[in-house]
Motif scaffolding. Structure first.
Motif, PDB file in Angstrom:
ATOM      1  N   GLU A  72      17.515  29.517  51.717  1.00 25.34           N
ATOM      2  CA  GLU A  72      18.725  30.340  51.799  1.00 25.34           C
ATOM      3  C   GLU A  72      19.348  30.262  53.185  1.00 25.34           C
ATOM      4  O   GLU A  72      20.572  30.145  53.312  1.00 25.34           O
ATOM      5  CB  GLU A  72      18.396  31.789  51.441  1.00 25.34           C
ATOM      6  CG  GLU A  72      18.111  31.991  49.967  1.00 25.34           C
ATOM      7  CD  GLU A  72      17.540  33.376  49.652  1.00 25.34           C
ATOM      8  OE1 GLU A  72      17.389  34.202  50.586  1.00 25.34           O
ATOM      9  OE2 GLU A  72      17.248  33.619  48.466  1.00 25.34           O
ATOM     10  N   GLU A  86      21.036  26.866  53.521  1.00 23.49           N
ATOM     11  CA  GLU A  86      22.269  26.813  52.731  1.00 23.49           C
ATOM     12  C   GLU A  86      23.378  27.614  53.408  1.00 23.49           C
ATOM     13  O   GLU A  86      24.537  27.189  53.433  1.00 23.49           O
ATOM     14  CB  GLU A  86      22.015  27.338  51.316  1.00 23.49           C
ATOM     15  CG  GLU A  86      21.219  26.380  50.452  1.00 23.49           C
ATOM     16  CD  GLU A  86      20.840  26.955  49.095  1.00 23.49           C
ATOM     17  OE1 GLU A  86      20.952  28.189  48.893  1.00 23.49           O
ATOM     18  OE2 GLU A  86      20.428  26.160  48.230  1.00 23.49           O
ATOM     19  N   ARG A  87      23.030  28.779  53.987  1.00 20.96           N
ATOM     20  CA  ARG A  87      24.016  29.596  54.688  1.00 20.96           C
ATOM     21  C   ARG A  87      24.559  28.839  55.893  1.00 20.96           C
ATOM     22  O   ARG A  87      25.775  28.796  56.131  1.00 20.96           O
ATOM     23  CB  ARG A  87      23.392  30.927  55.122  1.00 20.96           C
ATOM     24  CG  ARG A  87      24.397  31.903  55.691  1.00 20.96           C
ATOM     25  CD  ARG A  87      23.834  33.256  56.110  1.00 20.96           C
ATOM     26  NE  ARG A  87      22.700  33.758  55.365  1.00 20.96           N
ATOM     27  CZ  ARG A  87      21.420  33.721  55.757  1.00 20.96           C
ATOM     28  NH1 ARG A  87      21.102  33.197  56.915  1.00 20.96           N
ATOM     29  NH2 ARG A  87      20.450  34.212  55.025  1.00 20.96           N
ATOM     30  N   ARG A  88      23.675  28.211  56.675  1.00 20.52           N
ATOM     31  CA  ARG A  88      24.121  27.426  57.840  1.00 20.52           C
ATOM     32  C   ARG A  88      25.014  26.267  57.420  1.00 20.52           C
ATOM     33  O   ARG A  88      26.003  25.970  58.094  1.00 20.52           O
ATOM     34  CB  ARG A  88      22.908  26.910  58.614  1.00 20.52           C
ATOM     35  CG  ARG A  88      22.187  28.011  59.385  1.00 20.52           C
ATOM     36  CD  ARG A  88      21.017  27.497  60.171  1.00 20.52           C
ATOM     37  NE  ARG A  88      21.444  26.521  61.169  1.00 20.52           N
ATOM     38  CZ  ARG A  88      20.622  25.671  61.749  1.00 20.52           C
ATOM     39  NH1 ARG A  88      19.346  25.654  61.441  1.00 20.52           N
ATOM     40  NH2 ARG A  88      21.072  24.829  62.638  1.00 20.52           N
ATOM     41  N   ARG A 118      26.945  26.208  54.754  1.00 19.07           N
ATOM     42  CA  ARG A 118      28.258  26.779  54.406  1.00 19.07           C
ATOM     43  C   ARG A 118      29.047  27.087  55.676  1.00 19.07           C
ATOM     44  O   ARG A 118      30.247  26.825  55.745  1.00 19.07           O
ATOM     45  CB  ARG A 118      28.075  28.043  53.565  1.00 19.07           C
ATOM     46  CG  ARG A 118      27.699  27.760  52.119  1.00 19.07           C
ATOM     47  CD  ARG A 118      27.851  28.998  51.239  1.00 19.07           C
ATOM     48  NE  ARG A 118      27.100  30.162  51.716  1.00 19.07           N
ATOM     49  CZ  ARG A 118      25.825  30.420  51.438  1.00 19.07           C
ATOM     50  NH1 ARG A 118      25.143  29.580  50.668  1.00 19.07           N
ATOM     51  NH2 ARG A 118      25.229  31.504  51.906  1.00 19.07           N
ATOM     52  N   HIS A 119      28.392  27.618  56.695  1.00 16.61           N
ATOM     53  CA  HIS A 119      29.082  27.924  57.949  1.00 16.61           C
ATOM     54  C   HIS A 119      29.603  26.653  58.602  1.00 16.61           C
ATOM     55  O   HIS A 119      30.737  26.630  59.092  1.00 16.61           O
ATOM     56  CB  HIS A 119      28.147  28.650  58.919  1.00 16.61           C
ATOM     57  CG  HIS A 119      27.767  30.020  58.465  1.00 16.61           C
ATOM     58  ND1 HIS A 119      26.672  30.668  58.961  1.00 16.61           N
ATOM     59  CD2 HIS A 119      28.311  30.881  57.553  1.00 16.61           C
ATOM     60  CE1 HIS A 119      26.559  31.858  58.390  1.00 16.61           C
ATOM     61  NE2 HIS A 119      27.542  31.998  57.529  1.00 16.61           N
ATOM     62  N   SER A 122      30.498  24.004  57.144  1.00 15.95           N
ATOM     63  CA  SER A 122      31.628  23.473  56.376  1.00 15.95           C
ATOM     64  C   SER A 122      32.814  24.440  56.365  1.00 15.95           C
ATOM     65  O   SER A 122      33.792  24.208  55.667  1.00 15.95           O
ATOM     66  CB  SER A 122      31.188  23.140  54.945  1.00 15.95           C
ATOM     67  OG  SER A 122      30.780  24.317  54.276  1.00 15.95           O
ATOM     68  N   GLU A 141      32.826  27.798  55.546  1.00 17.89           N
ATOM     69  CA  GLU A 141      32.796  28.868  54.547  1.00 17.89           C
ATOM     70  C   GLU A 141      32.022  30.063  55.074  1.00 17.89           C
ATOM     71  O   GLU A 141      31.187  29.934  55.952  1.00 17.89           O
ATOM     72  CB  GLU A 141      32.142  28.362  53.253  1.00 17.89           C
ATOM     73  CG  GLU A 141      32.849  27.189  52.603  1.00 17.89           C
ATOM     74  CD  GLU A 141      32.056  26.610  51.435  1.00 17.89           C
ATOM     75  OE1 GLU A 141      31.097  27.248  50.982  1.00 17.89           O
ATOM     76  OE2 GLU A 141      32.408  25.509  50.995  1.00 17.89           O
ATOM     77  N   ASP A 142      32.277  31.246  54.525  1.00 17.63           N
ATOM     78  CA  ASP A 142      31.565  32.495  54.846  1.00 17.63           C
ATOM     79  C   ASP A 142      31.565  32.809  56.339  1.00 17.63           C
ATOM     80  O   ASP A 142      30.582  33.303  56.884  1.00 17.63           O
ATOM     81  CB  ASP A 142      30.107  32.441  54.354  1.00 17.63           C
ATOM     82  CG  ASP A 142      29.999  32.473  52.850  1.00 17.63           C
ATOM     83  OD1 ASP A 142      30.964  32.924  52.197  1.00 17.63           O
ATOM     84  OD2 ASP A 142      28.948  32.056  52.325  1.00 17.63           O
TER      85      ASP A 142
END
Length: 192
Positions: free
Chosen positions: A101, A104-106, A108-109, A111, A113-114
């Protein structure tokens, strides 16, 4: 007349060692069987060969004998061991999920996102990571372009050399043709 004293050391010859293992293993299993019958003893015997093959003998149920042994020496029962193993793998799974998780969060950041959830400190750190990444990509692209440029220069030089050699050969051929043609242009009575 009995056998002589046998020196106990590792047998170096693999064939002899295997034959000795088989004979002594069978003798040991036979003695364990005889001891259990003659003395009404509970016996469990496990033998692992050098190749990893297992041989076993149990006068009664092997699991029961091993359980009794564990109790006698104060080792935990196999069920509690299984519980600990299950708990260990449960923890490993949870840790792997958390790691996944976070990654995946890193991602998204990175790219874009979030980003609303990030504070100023995290945004600056992300900016630094992106700058470093861009610099690495530019550096790699620059190296790749230099290598491609060097390769193309070599190809152009090779083609230029081939073209020059072909032109020189054609020029020499044309010159020799002119000389032969001019010799043939003289009347034969003058040549002879």
């Amino acid at each position: 007349m009995g056998r002589g004293k046998v020196e106990l050391k590792r047998i170096e010859n693999p064939t002899t060692r295997q034959v000795t293992f088989s004979k002594r293993r069978n003798g040991l299993l036979k003695k364990a069987f005889e001891l259990s019958i003659l003395c009404d003893a509970e016996i469990a015997l496990l033998i692992f060969s050098p190749a990893g093959k297992v041989y076993q003998y149990a006068s009664h149920d092997m699991d029961r004998i091993i359980g009794r042994y564990r109790r006698e020496v104060g080792l935990p029962e196999s069920d509690s061991l299984r519980c600990r193993t299950v708990e260990f793998w449960r923890n490993e799974i949870e840790e792997t999920k958390r790691t996944t998780e976070n990654l995946e969060r890193r991602l998204r950041h990175l790219s874009g996102e979030d980003l609303l959830r990030l504070g100023m400190k995290e945004l600056k750190q992300l900016e630094r990571q992106l700058k470093i990444g861009v610099e690495r990509i530019r550096s790699k692209k620059h190296r790749d372009l230099q290598e491609e440029n060097t390769r193309l220069h070599k190809e152009v030089k090779l083609l230029d050399d081939q073209l020059h050699d072909s032109a020189a050969a054609a020029s020499a051929s044309a010159t020799s043709g002119l000389i032969l043609g001019s010799v043939n242009a003289f009347p034969s009575f003058l040549l002879g």
